[in-house]
Write a protein that holds these residues in place. Structure first.
Motif, mmCIF file in Angstrom:
data_model
loop_
_atom_site.group_PDB
_atom_site.id
_atom_site.type_symbol
_atom_site.label_atom_id
_atom_site.label_comp_id
_atom_site.label_asym_id
_atom_site.label_seq_id
_atom_site.Cartn_x
_atom_site.Cartn_y
_atom_site.Cartn_z
ATOM 1 N N ILE A 153 1.246 -1.198 -0.225
ATOM 2 C CA ILE A 153 -0.142 -0.201 0.228
ATOM 3 C C ILE A 153 1.040 1.059 0.225
ATOM 4 C CG2 ILE A 153 -1.321 1.334 1.458
ATOM 5 C CD1 ILE A 153 -3.016 -1.266 1.932
ATOM 6 N N ASP A 154 1.751 1.360 0.983
ATOM 7 C CA ASP A 154 2.940 2.187 0.537
ATOM 8 C C ASP A 154 3.991 2.402 -0.855
ATOM 9 O OD1 ASP A 154 2.158 2.643 3.466
ATOM 10 O OD2 ASP A 154 3.692 1.790 3.871
ATOM 11 N N PHE A 155 4.005 1.371 -1.241
ATOM 12 C CA PHE A 155 4.622 1.532 -2.456
ATOM 13 C C PHE A 155 3.731 2.485 -3.863
ATOM 14 C CE2 PHE A 155 4.448 -0.182 -6.583
ATOM 15 C CZ PHE A 155 6.432 0.015 -7.306
ATOM 16 N N ILE A 156 2.014 2.120 -3.141
ATOM 17 C CA ILE A 156 1.032 2.618 -4.196
ATOM 18 C C ILE A 156 0.874 3.956 -4.079
ATOM 19 C CG2 ILE A 156 -1.355 1.843 -5.713
ATOM 20 C CD1 ILE A 156 -0.642 -0.892 -5.615
ATOM 21 N N GLY A 157 1.105 3.921 -2.443
ATOM 22 C CA GLY A 157 -0.173 5.144 -2.107
ATOM 23 C C GLY A 157 -1.013 4.749 -1.738
ATOM 24 N N ALA A 158 -0.611 5.145 -0.297
ATOM 25 C CA ALA A 158 -2.519 4.925 0.288
ATOM 26 C C ALA A 158 -3.481 5.734 0.193
ATOM 27 C CB ALA A 158 -1.998 5.057 1.931
ATOM 28 N N GLY A 159 -3.104 7.336 -0.855
ATOM 29 C CA GLY A 159 -4.471 7.376 -1.444
ATOM 30 C C GLY A 159 -5.244 6.604 -1.968
ATOM 31 N N ASN A 160 -4.093 6.014 -3.127
ATOM 32 C CA ASN A 160 -4.799 5.558 -4.272
ATOM 33 C C ASN A 160 -5.724 4.511 -4.172
ATOM 34 O OD1 ASN A 160 -3.720 7.550 -5.244
ATOM 35 N ND2 ASN A 160 -1.343 5.921 -5.903
ATOM 36 N N VAL A 161 -5.151 3.690 -3.179
ATOM 37 C CA VAL A 161 -5.612 2.017 -3.193
ATOM 38 C C VAL A 161 -7.110 1.861 -2.359
ATOM 39 C CG1 VAL A 161 -5.663 0.522 -1.932
ATOM 40 C CG2 VAL A 161 -3.885 1.571 -2.424
ATOM 41 N N VAL A 162 -8.585 1.508 -2.694
ATOM 42 C CA VAL A 162 -9.654 1.783 -2.396
ATOM 43 C C VAL A 162 -9.523 0.932 -1.399
ATOM 44 C CG1 VAL A 162 -11.973 0.925 -3.739
ATOM 45 C CG2 VAL A 162 -9.797 2.763 -4.703
ATOM 46 N N GLN A 163 -9.199 -0.679 -2.371
ATOM 47 C CA GLN A 163 -9.745 -2.229 -1.728
ATOM 48 C C GLN A 163 -8.713 -3.059 -1.364
ATOM 49 O OE1 GLN A 163 -12.801 -4.413 -3.265
ATOM 50 N NE2 GLN A 163 -12.345 -4.051 -5.174
ATOM 51 N N VAL A 164 -8.118 -3.721 -0.765
ATOM 52 C CA VAL A 164 -7.743 -5.061 -0.818
ATOM 53 C C VAL A 164 -8.514 -5.970 -0.503
ATOM 54 C CG1 VAL A 164 -6.204 -6.010 0.796
ATOM 55 C CG2 VAL A 164 -5.774 -4.053 0.423
ATOM 56 N N VAL A 165 -8.276 -7.251 -1.940
ATOM 57 C CA VAL A 165 -9.118 -8.228 -1.852
ATOM 58 C C VAL A 165 -7.729 -9.413 -2.041
ATOM 59 C CG1 VAL A 165 -9.776 -10.385 -3.740
ATOM 60 C CG2 VAL A 165 -10.182 -7.186 -3.596
ATOM 61 N N THR A 166 -8.184 -10.074 -1.044
ATOM 62 C CA THR A 166 -7.794 -11.693 -0.239
ATOM 63 C C THR A 166 -8.417 -12.878 -0.857
ATOM 64 O OG1 THR A 166 -7.592 -11.499 1.822
ATOM 65 C CG2 THR A 166 -5.833 -10.068 0.937
#
Length: 559
Positions: free
Chosen positions: A348-361
């Motif tokens: 998430i930090d690599f992409i940017g927390a402001g750019n992430v909407v959801q995490v799918v596992t």
């Protein structure tokens, strides 16, 4: 250098010329290291100069102490030139070898050093290779075979011959390079003629004008060479359908590339690989630029590579498609929720927390715990379980044997029994070549060995059983099935298979399982795709539940 100084100490040797052996040894060590470490590429010249500056003083001192001052003056002069600029020493060495090189009439590429000596007379009456030889470099007489020529010119110890004093380091590099190339070529397979070459027994037909205009012979030879490459390397035939494979040959055939040589093994796995990776990253940059405006979904899953190493991969999914981010080798690590949470946070930090909407596992307990921890740390990021994995867990729960204390055990235990019977029938047929051969005589379809990690593996297996029902029936009623015996307990197992295959009630159970599980299986197939389908899940879920409630006439047969 301490080891070399001890070896060259005059007090440690009783020879009349103690430094002769030491000088030859230093020449050999320097030449071997120089050839292996420095190479001939321009990028290796600084390393080559450093090697010359370190080793050549020792060689020069040993040679002078040995009393060969006259020969060593030219050697040190050429070596000092090589130390200041390695290109000049190489050029003079090449020129020197070109002057003394004489190609014999019966030259063999496997033994290139014969070109630098002269055979005077053959010694002995046998058919061996011993002869009286004169070195063209130092005019020294040698008696022996090619092994002594090799020891003399390459300064190898233990050959029973003195090393050539005229072979400097640059000359030694050239000679070792010729010998190494000859050794490499001798290890190649025999040059088997191509089918287009003919066997020489028949006279070749003269090509017509049309064949000459299209150069049919050259085209046929190229086809044969490509086919030989596939056969000798064990390449899959599907490679011929690869568009880049076809474009490569079309570009080479239509371009002016006379003398072109394909890239080497090292070039493909180093510089060309880095070039392709950089190019792919450059092409993905426009997609990354939309992350801030369109948002990103991080998808994580675990899998194993062909070496059975556990890996954890992460991908970024947008409306433009999935993009691979990284993978982590988790050998020796426990995949706890804290561990997975830490790796998710790094992504998430690599992409940017402001750019992430959801995490799918997936919906495993450790992944679920990691997803909830992500929601606590980033309130604007949602954790979403994988729909396909959730449905697959539902199917596994349906097919798994329940606890006998469960009130539904009496009504649903027959599902796991049918699945177990189908696995026993499949294993009994597939685990022996004779039984499998008998089955193949009656069926064009094959029995599938479904991996347990595949989604809806039980459903896929039962679907195939329904497709080969007729073939199984013909198999168990054939005379070959009754006459075949190979084990003591074969009769019991064969009788079990025959009873199940000929039992109409067992096939009714199979049909009932497939009927009521079809809505779940259809939703798994619809959701297990790279296309965005999250907006369709709720409607598909309601339709699946409604379609799953279907009357099953089998319940009248259950106890």
């Amino acid at each position: 250098m301490g080891y070399l100084q001890r070896r060259t100490d005059p007090s440690r040797h009783s020879h009349s010329r103690p430094f002769t052996w030491a000088a030859a040894t230093l020449h050999q060590i320097a030449g071997n290291i120089y050839c292996c470490a420095a190479g001939r590429s321009p990028a290796s010249r600084p390393l080559r100069r450093l090697l010359l500056q370190l080793v050549l003083p020792e060689i020069a001192a040993a040679d002078v102490a040995a009393g060969r001052a006259a020969g060593n003056q030219s050697t040190m002069a050429s070596n000092s030139n090589a130390g200041s600029g390695a290109g000049g020493g190489e050029q003079s060495a090449v020129q020197m070898l070109n002057v003394v090189r004489v190609i014999p009439p019966n030259d063999d590429p496997k033994w290139p050093l014969w070109r630098y000596v002269q055979k005077v007379a053959k010694t002995g009456g046998g058919q061996g290779g011993n002869a009286k030889i004169i070195c063209r470099l130092c005019n020294r007489d040698i008696s022996g075979s090619y092994s002594r020529v090799k020891s003399h010119l390459l300064k190898l110890g233990g050959g029973g011959v003195k090393p050539c004093p005229k072979v400097t380091i640059d000359v030694l590099i050239q000679l070792k390079g010729e010998q190494d190339r000859a050794d490499a070529s001798s290890n190649m397979p025999n040059n088997i003629p191509l089918p287009t070459d003919g066997n020489g027994s028949t006279r070749k037909r003269k090509a017509s004008a049309i064949e000459e205009s299209f150069d049919v012979d050259s085209r046929s030879k190229l086809d044969a060479l490509i086919a030989r490459m596939f056969y000798t390397a064990g390449l899959p035939f599907n490679l011929a359908r690869n568009p880049w494979f076809r474009q490569a040959f079309m570009f080479a055939a239509n371009g002016k590339l006379a003398g072109y040589v394909p890239p080497s093994y090292n070039k493909i796995r180093t510089s060309l690989l880095v070039q392709e990776k950089t190019h792919v990253e450059r092409m993905l940059q426009p997609i990354k630029s939309t992350w801030s405006s369109k948002g990103v979904s991080i998808v994580s899953d675990g899998w194993s590579d062909p070496q059975r190493r556990p890996l954890l991969n992460f991908m970024a999914v947008t409306e433009d498609g999935p993009m691979f981010l990284r993978e982590i080798n988790t050998v020796g690590d426990t995949k706890s929720k804290e561990y997975i949470f830490q790796k998710l946070v790094e992504t998430i930090d690599f992409i940017g927390a402001g750019n992430v909407v959801q995490v799918v596992t997936d919906n495993a307990s450790n992944c679920r715990g990691a997803g909830l921890m992500v929601e606590q740390k980033y309130p604007h990021i949602f954790w979403t379980p994988c729909v396909v994995h959730t449905l697959n867990l539902a199917l596994k729960s349906i097919f798994a044997a329940m606890n006998e204390e469960d009130p539904e055990y009496e009504h649903c235990n027959w599902i796991s029994e049918v699945s177990s019977d189908a696995q026993q029938i499949r294993n009994f047929i597939m685990n022996h070549s004779m039984r499998l051969s008998m089955f193949n005589d009656f069926s064009k379809l094959k029995l599938l060995a479904i991996a347990e990690t595949r989604f809806a593996s039980q459903i896929v297996m039962l679907k195939r059983f329904r497709e080969i029902k007729e073939a199984l029936t013909l198999l168990v009623v054939s005379p070959r099935w009754s006459d075949y015996r190979d084990e003591r307990n074969i009769q019991e197992k064969a009788q079990f298979v025959k009873e199940k295959v000929l039992n109409d009630l067992w096939w009714d159970k199979v049909n009932c399982i497939l009927d009521f599980s079809e809505p779940i299986y259809s939703m798994i197939r619809a959701a297990d795709t790279d296309k965005p389908c999250l907006h369709l899940m709720y409607e598909m879920w309601d339709s699946m539940i409604e379609a799953g409630v279907c009357p099953c006439p089998l319940y009248r047969h259950t106890p």
